[in-house]
Design a protein around this motif. Structure first.
Motif, PDB file in Angstrom:
ATOM      1  N   LEU A 100      -4.778   0.108  73.099  1.00 25.36           N
ATOM      2  CA  LEU A 100      -5.013  -1.322  73.320  1.00 25.36           C
ATOM      3  C   LEU A 100      -3.816  -2.206  73.024  1.00 25.36           C
ATOM      4  O   LEU A 100      -3.840  -3.400  73.336  1.00 25.36           O
ATOM      5  N   GLY A 101      -2.759  -1.647  72.425  1.00 22.34           N
ATOM      6  CA  GLY A 101      -1.642  -2.485  71.980  1.00 22.34           C
ATOM      7  C   GLY A 101      -1.944  -3.106  70.631  1.00 22.34           C
ATOM      8  O   GLY A 101      -3.046  -2.968  70.094  1.00 22.34           O
ATOM      9  N   GLY A 102      -0.953  -3.802  70.076  1.00 18.25           N
ATOM     10  CA  GLY A 102      -1.121  -4.413  68.755  1.00 18.25           C
ATOM     11  C   GLY A 102      -0.884  -3.407  67.645  1.00 18.25           C
ATOM     12  O   GLY A 102      -0.546  -2.249  67.893  1.00 18.25           O
ATOM     13  N   THR A 103      -1.060  -3.886  66.406  1.00 13.08           N
ATOM     14  CA  THR A 103      -0.851  -3.015  65.245  1.00 13.08           C
ATOM     15  C   THR A 103      -2.158  -2.315  64.899  1.00 13.08           C
ATOM     16  O   THR A 103      -3.238  -2.833  65.205  1.00 13.08           O
ATOM     17  N   PRO A 104      -2.051  -1.142  64.254  1.00 10.99           N
ATOM     18  CA  PRO A 104      -3.287  -0.459  63.840  1.00 10.99           C
ATOM     19  C   PRO A 104      -4.200  -1.368  63.022  1.00 10.99           C
ATOM     20  O   PRO A 104      -5.410  -1.410  63.252  1.00 10.99           O
ATOM     21  N   ARG A 105      -3.617  -2.121  62.094  1.00 13.37           N
ATOM     22  CA  ARG A 105      -4.471  -2.907  61.207  1.00 13.37           C
ATOM     23  C   ARG A 105      -5.293  -3.962  61.951  1.00 13.37           C
ATOM     24  O   ARG A 105      -6.380  -4.336  61.518  1.00 13.37           O
ATOM     25  N   GLN A 106      -4.770  -4.441  63.082  1.00 12.06           N
ATOM     26  CA  GLN A 106      -5.525  -5.415  63.885  1.00 12.06           C
ATOM     27  C   GLN A 106      -6.816  -4.807  64.453  1.00 12.06           C
ATOM     28  O   GLN A 106      -7.691  -5.534  64.909  1.00 12.06           O
ATOM     29  N   HIS A 107      -6.886  -3.490  64.464  1.00 15.57           N
ATOM     30  CA  HIS A 107      -8.053  -2.843  65.066  1.00 15.57           C
ATOM     31  C   HIS A 107      -9.007  -2.266  64.027  1.00 15.57           C
ATOM     32  O   HIS A 107      -9.818  -1.406  64.351  1.00 15.57           O
ATOM     33  N   THR A 108      -8.902  -2.756  62.791  1.00 17.54           N
ATOM     34  CA  THR A 108      -9.747  -2.194  61.738  1.00 17.54           C
ATOM     35  C   THR A 108     -11.229  -2.401  62.051  1.00 17.54           C
ATOM     36  O   THR A 108     -12.050  -1.499  61.859  1.00 17.54           O
ATOM     37  N   ARG A 109     -11.580  -3.573  62.557  1.00 16.61           N
ATOM     38  CA  ARG A 109     -12.993  -3.831  62.822  1.00 16.61           C
ATOM     39  C   ARG A 109     -13.538  -2.955  63.946  1.00 16.61           C
ATOM     40  O   ARG A 109     -14.649  -2.427  63.845  1.00 16.61           O
ATOM     41  N   LEU A 110     -12.741  -2.772  64.982  1.00 22.94           N
ATOM     42  CA  LEU A 110     -13.148  -1.885  66.069  1.00 22.94           C
ATOM     43  C   LEU A 110     -13.269  -0.447  65.540  1.00 22.94           C
ATOM     44  O   LEU A 110     -14.185   0.295  65.924  1.00 22.94           O
ATOM     45  N   THR A 111     -12.349  -0.078  64.654  1.00 24.44           N
ATOM     46  CA  THR A 111     -12.407   1.260  64.047  1.00 24.44           C
ATOM     47  C   THR A 111     -13.705   1.425  63.260  1.00 24.44           C
ATOM     48  O   THR A 111     -14.325   2.492  63.273  1.00 24.44           O
TER      49      THR A 111
END
Lengths: 221, 221
Positions: free
Chosen positions: A126-137
């Motif tokens: 999806l792009g972006g940093t891993p931490r930006q996707h914590t909620r999706l994770t």
């Protein structure tokens, strides 16, 4: 603490502890019961592990290492989820033990390698940093956990089990597809900047709880 | 079987059984232990319930009725999921007890009213018959169960709990959005026509297991 390294003995102790946990939960894990189940003496167990928590920590580390080894051989998020489901169903006690109290210290302040792998896969997709996707994770984590647990505890077998596994994988793809096409607008309160998960000593709960050991402010990735 | 109806006594017995289950699982549920915990005698318990399975069935029916009552006051799928999560977190023992062995007889051959409500909501959102959406319902079910269980067993609190609940609701919306825009092509084996869930006596597992009581072929809806 070990007098002399004896990996076979330590493994026997951990396997005995895992069996006891499966039968009677955490309270069945006394040092004496572990010694007896491992076919050794209580002092020998104390030479290797300080206490019950030390045994639980060793079990968590072992499960995390094995799960991560399996997941890192996959390439996509979908494959990683599939692999995690398979791992959970093949190591059901170890997996449940790992997840019990996962968001509480001391587990909270240990690294969560498979969680991080999932988050990195989301960032790669999806792009972006891993931490930006914590909620999706978190959503993918809940779905994977729920699928494994409903199969284990609901006693799903045969074709129902197969359909449930595929329903999970298809839902992961759907969430990913939706996030990719920007249809995925998070609702509710914004992600608190000081809620940090899976990053070892930097992890903290954001609401003043569990911060005791996470005193150093981490740089945003 | 009841000599004379005494709903207060029956409720006390069920609550005692639920407390025992929470502490020691199914094997803690002896008729004698239930009687003691309910402050009554073993013969009195036997007058009301045939055996442990009869008590478990009464508990399942009660939980299903209460959960369905709560869910039927909602209007959308998202609201129903939110309501179910709240119910699960407020009645954590009853909810876990309901889901343990849910796909095995006798639970398999009982109606699953909340499962059916979810499936009907999916049909209302997406068109088609409820039964066509059983697999999608399974994904939503796993996600909801996983979210409740990860919060309960993982000991999620405060802001982490809030974020996890919203992550689940957003993922439900994403799956629904994807299914609506026809991006959701089921992978793996086709849904077996004789795998029927949540429809009481017509329910069956499709693979020759659990069919004993589901002999009548049901018409497709």
């Amino acid at each position: 603490m070990p007098r002399q390294p004896d990996p076979a003995l330590e493994q026997r102790i951990l396997e005995a502890a895992s069996r006891l946990w499966a039968r009677g939960g955490e309270k069945a894990l006394t040092m004496r019961a572990v010694a007896k189940a491992a076919g050794t003496t209580t002092p020998t167990v104390y030479e290797r592990y300080r206490d019950r928590d030390d045994i639980l920590r060793a079990l968590r580390l072992q499960t995390r290492r094995e799960m991560f080894d399996a997941l890192s051989r996959t390439r996509t998020l979908r494959e990683a989820v599939q692999c995690k489901l398979q791992f959970a169903l093949e190591h059901r006690h170890a997996y449940q033990m790992l997840m019990d109290g996962v968001a509480k210290p001391p587990s909270l302040h240990e690294p969560w390698p498979s969680f991080n792998l999932m988050r990195e896969r989301l960032a790669a997709h999806l792009g972006g940093t891993p931490r930006q996707h914590t909620r999706l994770t978190l959503a993918v984590w809940s779905l994977t956990y729920g699928t494994a647990m409903i199969i284990i505890r609901g006693q799903f077998q045969g074709e129902l089990r197969t359909q449930t596994l595929h329903a999970c994988l298809d839902a992961v793809d759907a969430v990913l597809e939706c996030a990719r096409s920007k249809h995925f607008a998070p609702t509710g309160p914004q992600w608190p900047p000081n809620l940090i998960l899976g990053e070892g000593r930097q992890s903290r709960l954001g609401n003043g709880k569990g911060n005791r050991r996470g005193t150093r402010m981490s740089k945003p990735r």
